[in-house]
Design a protein around this motif. Structure first.
Motif: not given
Length: 823
Positions: A770-779, A799-815
């Motif tokens: 019998h094996i129990w596994n506990i894992s954490i991705y991106n701890a 009236g001010e025209f400015k652009k910003v860079i937004r970062s998208v992440s799809i894999f946070p911590i996954i236990p």
């Protein structure tokens, strides 16, 4: 005709000439199969040493070996294999004899625990960049969702990148994701990803062993530029029945094996399925039930779904000491779909025949659906035959296919109690692509001497490519008569390519003297497509020089040819990217790679340092601004052909024995592309999207006791590159449009994450476990950028025209947690 003549001349040049081994009359052959004593599973790569004559050999991919010993003399032989107790035997042979060997797995106390690795440095082999991977090795890296994955294991090695997290396979030494050859029992796989790359199609329970090549490619492999992953499935236990069942949070799997006819015929079956769809749908329904934003005039319902499955099966039968057959089967598929049903009521004004206008109440019903699926199917029939103690053959007949489908549909109906049906609108889109292969391969292995190993063979394949099958159906009963052609139509576009490929190879591996060994080889291939023939000769050379019993210097050179391409966007790799063939207009991709390496190994410690330079020719990319789908333009007109290069160095430090094992892998590399025609990046050289300057992987596995072990992996990589708009320009009409100055002009932030895994073991009666596994991705839940967007700055002044860079992440911590029961 000229290509065919050149090809057959090459066949004659590559075919090895028979020769009588010097002093053959003074020696006899010992031959046989080496298997596991408990299961009769054949063991690949067992070392057989003639300690009397200081010579040796290894068992092949089917567990067969041949070794020459002096006739009538007392000979001391040793059979050894990683994780098994060696066997020493004394034999006196007067003629050729069959000697089958059964090795037993080592049983060690905790203080003597030796966690055996794959001996990455490969001190005594000739190949550079080769890694031998056992099924037990895969379990050293942290598991994800209870799954041990050979692809994730490979991505932790030096020179290998993870590409785009979750959306691509390995990227090896500056190549592309389509430049890796994946073989399952000798049959090619075109896609190895489940769940967008979080899982691979290789079920670890079905794997016996694998070999990964990234530098010196033996001549028996061809068809890809950057790497080879040769995976061998388990044959099945010929003595007893056993299996394993794993229950995880999002998927479960089962593995069964055993004898059909004890000692003669065995089977091995593994199956796996995810149930994300079964979990997600009730949650969505519950969420919709709690949403009170819908009133009496509007209702909506969403039905999402995603699942994957795969099945591995193998039958193995021993006909006699000279003949064995096997039948292996694989099928796997991913399926994503979502449906949105909407109903709403509104009042509209309609005109009457008397030119009056009145208000009526109408109801709208609509369904919008989208689906995407992809998958492989393979069937392989193999026959091993022993012509003589020194000549072994394997012949396989196989069928393989990869299919990818995209679908989208919109159905709308407007209804009035007063007027009846008012209008209907239907839109259906289907985009399909795929590959079908039928192949025949014959491989021969001839051992004229213990340390002289000749391989040669023939490979013939028929390909059917369907890179684009598009079907669009539109119907609109409100369309004016003069627009019926545009609004009530069925349009279909079908593109198919047939090609035939044949290849012959030969390689000669020999020990020249006590210090110098070499493998000389070549592969000649011929492809015929659309009335045009492409001929290629690919020289291969690997050499090893023993500077010291614990130090080796190796060098290699290899040329490779690839007759298929993967057309993909410059951002992410999807399973729906188009596989396309070489045509009369699109030339084969080619590569040349030179490698020099220094290797050291002693007392369970290993180190290697390799430097490489790789030239890439006839690389494909979409032209700037070219559409991927729904275009009347043929795909061949949408792509450009260019060149690439990649170079760097790789350092590996590894510990293979004791309670604590693991490795550290560092890569320093450069990779770029250029398309001289000016249709990509104005013909200026630019960095490849996987031009990761630095990569560092640290992997550790610690066995605290018989009942508990820990694994950890820390991954660091310089960020991938992507194309980001450089700004906006205004035309003479005052309209603003985005523009870019260079392809792959933006580098994402550095990527790093920590994965952890712990296994708890409990042993029952009759071999139960019998094996129990506990894992954490991106701890530590690091924000790893999947992509970035250029957006309006909401904090800007009016009236001010400015652009910003937004970062998208799809894999946070996954236990995750999983349970496995072995019986």
């Amino acid at each position: 005709m000229k290509s065919w003549k050149l090809f057959f001349i090459s066949l004659l040049m590559l075919a090895p000439a028979p020769q009588m081994a010097r002093g053959a009359e003074d020696h006899v052959n010992l031959t046989g199969y080496i298997t596991d004593a408990s299961t009769d599973e054949s063991l690949i790569g067992v070392t057989i040493q003639n300690l009397t004559a200081n010579s040796g050999t290894t068992s092949n991919n089917y567990g067969h070996y041949t070794i020459k010993v002096e006739r009538g003399a007392r000979t001391h032989l040793r059979f050894s294999y990683i994780g098994y107790t060696p066997i020493d035997t004394i034999i006196v042979a007067h003629e050729t004899e069959v000697l089958n060997i059964k090795l037993r797995e080592e049983k060690r106390l905790l203080d003597e625990l030796v966690i055996t690795g794959s001996h990455t440095a490969e001190l005594n082999t000739m190949e550079t960049g080769r890694v031998k991977i056992l099924g037990s090795d895969i379990k050293m890296a942290p598991s994800f969702m209870g799954e041990n994955d050979i692809i994730k294991y490979v991505q932790l090695l030096p020179g290998v990148s993870h590409g785009t997290e979750g959306f691509s396979g390995p990227v090896v030494r500056g190549g592309n994701v389509d430049e890796n050859l994946y073989l399952l029992d000798g049959t090619p796989l075109y896609n190895v990803n489940h769940l967008m790359g979080l899982f691979s199609t290789f079920n670890a329970d079905a794997i016996k062993t694998a070999n990964f090549y990234k530098g010196s490619f033996p001549a028996r492999f061809g068809g890809r530029l950057s790497s080879v992953l040769d995976v061998r499935m388990k044959d099945g236990d010929m003595q007893s029945y056993h299996g394993a069942f794993t229950l995880g949070l999002i998927s479960s799997k089962i593995h069964l094996e055993g004898p059909i006819v004890k000692g003669k015929t065995s089977f091995s079956v593994s199956a796996r399925r995810s149930y994300i769809d079964l979990i997600l749908r009730p949650i969505v329904k519950m969420t919709e039930g709690m949403d009170d934003s819908s009133g009496d005039d509007y209702k909506s319902s969403t039905t999402p779904g995603y699942y994957f499955y795969d099945i591995n099966a193998k039958l193995n039968h021993i006909i006699s000491d000279k003949d064995r057959i096997f039948l292996s089967f694989y099928t796997g598929r991913d399926k994503f779909d979502t449906k949105l049903d909407e109903w709403y009521r509104e009042s509209i004004v309609v005109a009457t025949e008397e030119d009056d206008r009145r208000m009526i109440e109408v109801e709208h019903n609509s369904r919008t659906s989208a689906d995407m699926s992809w998958g492989n199917m393979l069937v392989t029939l193999g026959w091993n035959h022993l012509f003589s103690p020194t000549l072994f053959s394997n012949t396989t007949l196989y069928y393989g296919q990869y299919l990818s489908d995209i679908g989208s549909a919109v159905s709308e109906e407007t209804f009035s109690k007063e007027e009846g049906k008012v209008s209907t609108y239907n839109f259906n889109l289907k985009i399909n692509s795929g590959i079908r292969d039928i192949g025949l391969r014959s491989d021969f292995e001839w051992r004229p001497k213990n340390e002289h190993y000749i391989r040669f063979g023939l490979d013939a394949i028929m390909h059917l490519f369907r890179p684009t099958v598009e079907e669009v159906k539109i119907s609109d009963d409100e369309a004016p008569e003069d627009l019926l052609t545009d609004n009530n139509t069925t349009r279909e576009k079908r593109v198919e390519h047939h090609s035939k490929e044949i290849a012959l190879y030969a390689e000669d591996e020999m020990k020249i003297n006590d210090a110098l060994s070499a493998n000389f080889g070549a592969r000649a291939s011929l492809l015929n497509v659309e009335g045009k023939s492409y001929f290629s000769v690919e020289p291969r050379l690997s050499m090893r020089y023993a500077l010291h019993p614990h130090i080796s210097l190796k060098a290699s050179y290899a040329e490779m040819t690839q007759y298929v391409h993967l057309l993909q966007s410059t951002t992410i790799s999807l399973p729906t990217d188009l596989w396309v063939p070489v045509t009369s207009k699109i030339k084969p991709m080619r590569s040349r790679q030179a490698v020099l390496g220094l290797y050291w190994e002693k007392n369970g410690y290993e180190a290697s340092l390799e430097g490489y330079y790789k030239w890439l020719h006839n690389q494909l990319a979409y032209k700037d601004g070219a559409p991927m789908y729904l275009s009347e333009m043929d795909w061949q007109e949408r792509v450009a052909i260019g060149e690439g290069r990649s170079y760097g160095s790789e350092l590996l430090l590894r510990k293979t024995t004791g309670r604590l094992t693991g490795w550290m892998a560092y890569t320093l590399s450069w990779s770029d592309r250029i398309y001289p025609g000016g249709e990509v990046n104005n013909g200026i050289r630019f960095r490849d999207k996987y031009d990761n300057r630095h990569r560092l992987n640290i992997v550790g596995h610690y066995r605290l006791s018989k009942r508990f072990d820990l694994s950890a992996a820390w991954i660091f990589s310089s960020g991938n590159r992507m194309t980001l708009q450089s700004g906006y320009k205004t035309d003479i009409n005052g309209y603003e449009t985005a523009y870019v100055t260079e392809r792959n002009n933006f580098q994402l932030p550095d990527y790093h994450r920590l994965d952890l895994s712990a296994n708890f073991y409990r042993f029952g009666k009759k071999g139960q476990e019998h094996i129990w596994n506990i894992s954490i991705y991106n701890a530590y839940s690091h924000h790893n950028s999947f992509m970035v967007n250029l957006e309006d700055d909401q904090t800007a002044e009016p009236g001010e025209f400015k652009k910003v860079i937004r970062s998208v992440s799809i894999f946070p911590i996954i236990p995750s947690i999983s349970y496995t029961f072995k019986f």
